[in-house]
Design a protein around this motif. Structure first.
Motif, mmCIF file in Angstrom:
data_model
loop_
_atom_site.group_PDB
_atom_site.id
_atom_site.type_symbol
_atom_site.label_atom_id
_atom_site.label_comp_id
_atom_site.label_asym_id
_atom_site.label_seq_id
_atom_site.Cartn_x
_atom_site.Cartn_y
_atom_site.Cartn_z
ATOM 1 N N ILE A 166 30.609 38.048 33.968
ATOM 2 C CA ILE A 166 31.922 38.648 34.178
ATOM 3 C C ILE A 166 32.457 39.326 32.926
ATOM 4 C CG2 ILE A 166 32.520 37.123 36.080
ATOM 5 C CD1 ILE A 166 34.259 35.522 34.087
ATOM 6 N N ASP A 167 31.612 39.472 31.909
ATOM 7 C CA ASP A 167 31.979 40.311 30.781
ATOM 8 C C ASP A 167 32.382 41.685 31.330
ATOM 9 O OD1 ASP A 167 31.781 41.265 27.846
ATOM 10 O OD2 ASP A 167 30.459 42.623 28.948
ATOM 11 N N PRO A 168 33.540 42.246 30.917
ATOM 12 C CA PRO A 168 34.026 43.492 31.525
ATOM 13 C C PRO A 168 33.026 44.639 31.476
ATOM 14 C CG PRO A 168 35.774 42.486 30.247
ATOM 15 C CD PRO A 168 34.539 41.688 29.976
ATOM 16 N N ALA A 169 32.333 44.815 30.356
ATOM 17 C CA ALA A 169 31.365 45.906 30.266
ATOM 18 C C ALA A 169 30.235 45.715 31.272
ATOM 19 C CB ALA A 169 30.811 46.011 28.849
ATOM 20 N N GLY A 194 38.183 42.606 36.632
ATOM 21 C CA GLY A 194 37.774 42.716 35.231
ATOM 22 C C GLY A 194 37.341 44.122 34.882
ATOM 23 N N ALA A 195 36.551 44.735 35.769
ATOM 24 C CA ALA A 195 36.094 46.101 35.540
ATOM 25 C C ALA A 195 37.238 47.099 35.673
ATOM 26 C CB ALA A 195 34.981 46.446 36.525
ATOM 27 N N HIS A 231 41.110 32.977 40.523
ATOM 28 C CA HIS A 231 41.388 34.392 40.708
ATOM 29 C C HIS A 231 41.958 34.979 39.418
ATOM 30 C CE1 HIS A 231 42.092 38.054 42.951
ATOM 31 N NE2 HIS A 231 43.328 38.106 42.505
ATOM 32 N N MET A 232 41.625 36.241 39.173
ATOM 33 C CA MET A 232 42.203 37.009 38.072
ATOM 34 C C MET A 232 43.130 38.059 38.668
ATOM 35 S SD MET A 232 40.367 39.822 35.584
ATOM 36 C CE MET A 232 39.102 38.719 34.965
ATOM 37 N N ASP A 250 45.597 44.831 42.249
ATOM 38 C CA ASP A 250 44.538 43.867 42.568
ATOM 39 C C ASP A 250 43.514 44.487 43.507
ATOM 40 O OD1 ASP A 250 43.032 41.514 43.255
ATOM 41 O OD2 ASP A 250 44.766 40.341 42.614
ATOM 42 N N VAL A 251 42.317 44.734 42.994
ATOM 43 C CA VAL A 251 41.223 45.248 43.822
ATOM 44 C C VAL A 251 40.204 44.151 44.109
ATOM 45 C CG1 VAL A 251 41.529 47.608 42.988
ATOM 46 C CG2 VAL A 251 39.938 46.093 41.783
ATOM 47 N N GLY A 252 40.593 42.894 43.842
ATOM 48 C CA GLY A 252 39.657 41.787 43.974
ATOM 49 C C GLY A 252 40.072 40.725 44.979
ATOM 50 N N LEU A 253 40.870 41.114 45.974
ATOM 51 C CA LEU A 253 41.279 40.162 47.007
ATOM 52 C C LEU A 253 40.515 40.345 48.316
ATOM 53 C CD1 LEU A 253 45.159 40.105 46.465
ATOM 54 C CD2 LEU A 253 43.555 38.232 46.024
#
Length: 286
Positions: free
Chosen positions: A56-59, A78-79, A112-113, A127-130
């Motif tokens: 899950i490192d952003p890069a 993250g991205a 969740h982030m 939020d694009v991660g739901l």
């Protein structure tokens, strides 16, 4: 500062026409990016099904998306945070908690982030991660917000001081999400990511699920069952063959044949088919 492939990321979003240095951040650009991300980048935990590493490192998360994959919240938000920062948006990551079921207690569980963005003198929940969440950013203030056929709510959280609660549409895949006000680094989520990706108790290992949101509704592929929810109601289709299942993955969720190698595709289908049979057996016995 993390260096990412901004042009490649924008191309994956279908936004090749946007310059990687587009000028001062604007609400219009923020909304355009958010909508495109929900529509084109699938929410998926295929890495957990396959037992493959997915840092899950952003890069690494950006590279994963540019290469044609999706991910779950730690990868996607993250991205996206890195893309927004590269385009000049002030972004804050927050520790959050998605409440999986109504009977579960709410809380900031770290599963969740969440993201907030300051833009044009306003604070936005982004939020694009739901998976099947909101299509456009929500203003970070108490209210009820209609988007397409769905209704969402924001209010101060009653479980974390200074935090906020997002309440999903009643047809959503989860009831609510709370997040804390303090900014956090991606490393804050590493332990939970490892558990979600590897624990036999994790839902990502027990069930293969892929989701996306567009302006009119949501698509949810759980095992072999494809569900579309929109203003017309809910349409459910059972996908019974490997070829059809991968056609759905490509045509509906944008995960084409190049996103997984042949051996991974075979292993994934074997698991999905077995999970579906077990689910049908459970239904038949109840």
């Amino acid at each position: 500062m993390t260096t990412i492939d901004v042009r490649g990321y924008l191309a994956r979003l279908g936004l090749d026409g946007i310059s990687d240095v587009p000028g001062p951040p604007s609400g219009e650009l923020l909304f355009t990016l958010h909508r495109a991300h929900l529509e084109r980048i699938a929410y998926e935990g295929l890495h957990a099904q396959l037992g493959e590493p997915a840092p899950i490192d952003p890069a690494a998360s950006v590279a994963r998306i540019v290469a044609g994959r999706g991910g779950y919240c730690f990868h996607l938000n993250g991205a996206f945070a890195e893309l927004l920062k590269a385009l000049g948006f002030p972004v804050t990551r927050h520790r959050a908690g998605v409440q999986p079921r109504f009977e579960d207690p709410p809380g900031v569980l770290g599963n969740h982030m969440a993201l907030t963005v300051r833009c044009e003198s306003r604070e936005w929940l982004v939020d694009v991660g739901l998976g099947d969440g909101f299509h456009e950013p929500l203003p970070l203030r108490t209210g009820v917000y209609e988007q397409g056929p769905f209704s969402y709510a924001l209010a101060p959280s009653d479980v974390v001081p200074g935090g906020w609660r997002f309440t999903h549409d009643r047809r959503g895949s989860f009831p609510r999400m709370d997040f804390a006000p303090e900014p956090v680094d991606v490393a804050e989520f590493e332990e939970k990511h490892q558990w979600l990706s590897t624990s036999p108790e994790s839902s990502y290992l027990r069930t293969c699920a892929v989701l996306r949101r567009d302006a009119k509704g949501t698509d949810n592929l759980t095992g072999c069952v494809l569900k579309r929810q929109d203003a017309a109601g809910t349409t459910t289709t059972t996908v019974t063959t490997e070829a059809d299942w991968y056609a759905v993955l490509a045509d509906v969720f944008g995960l084409g044949p190049d996103s997984l190698g042949p051996e991974a595709r075979r292993r994934l289908w074997d698991k999905v088919a077995a999970q579906h049979l077990a689910w049908e057996d459970t239904r038949a016995s109840t």
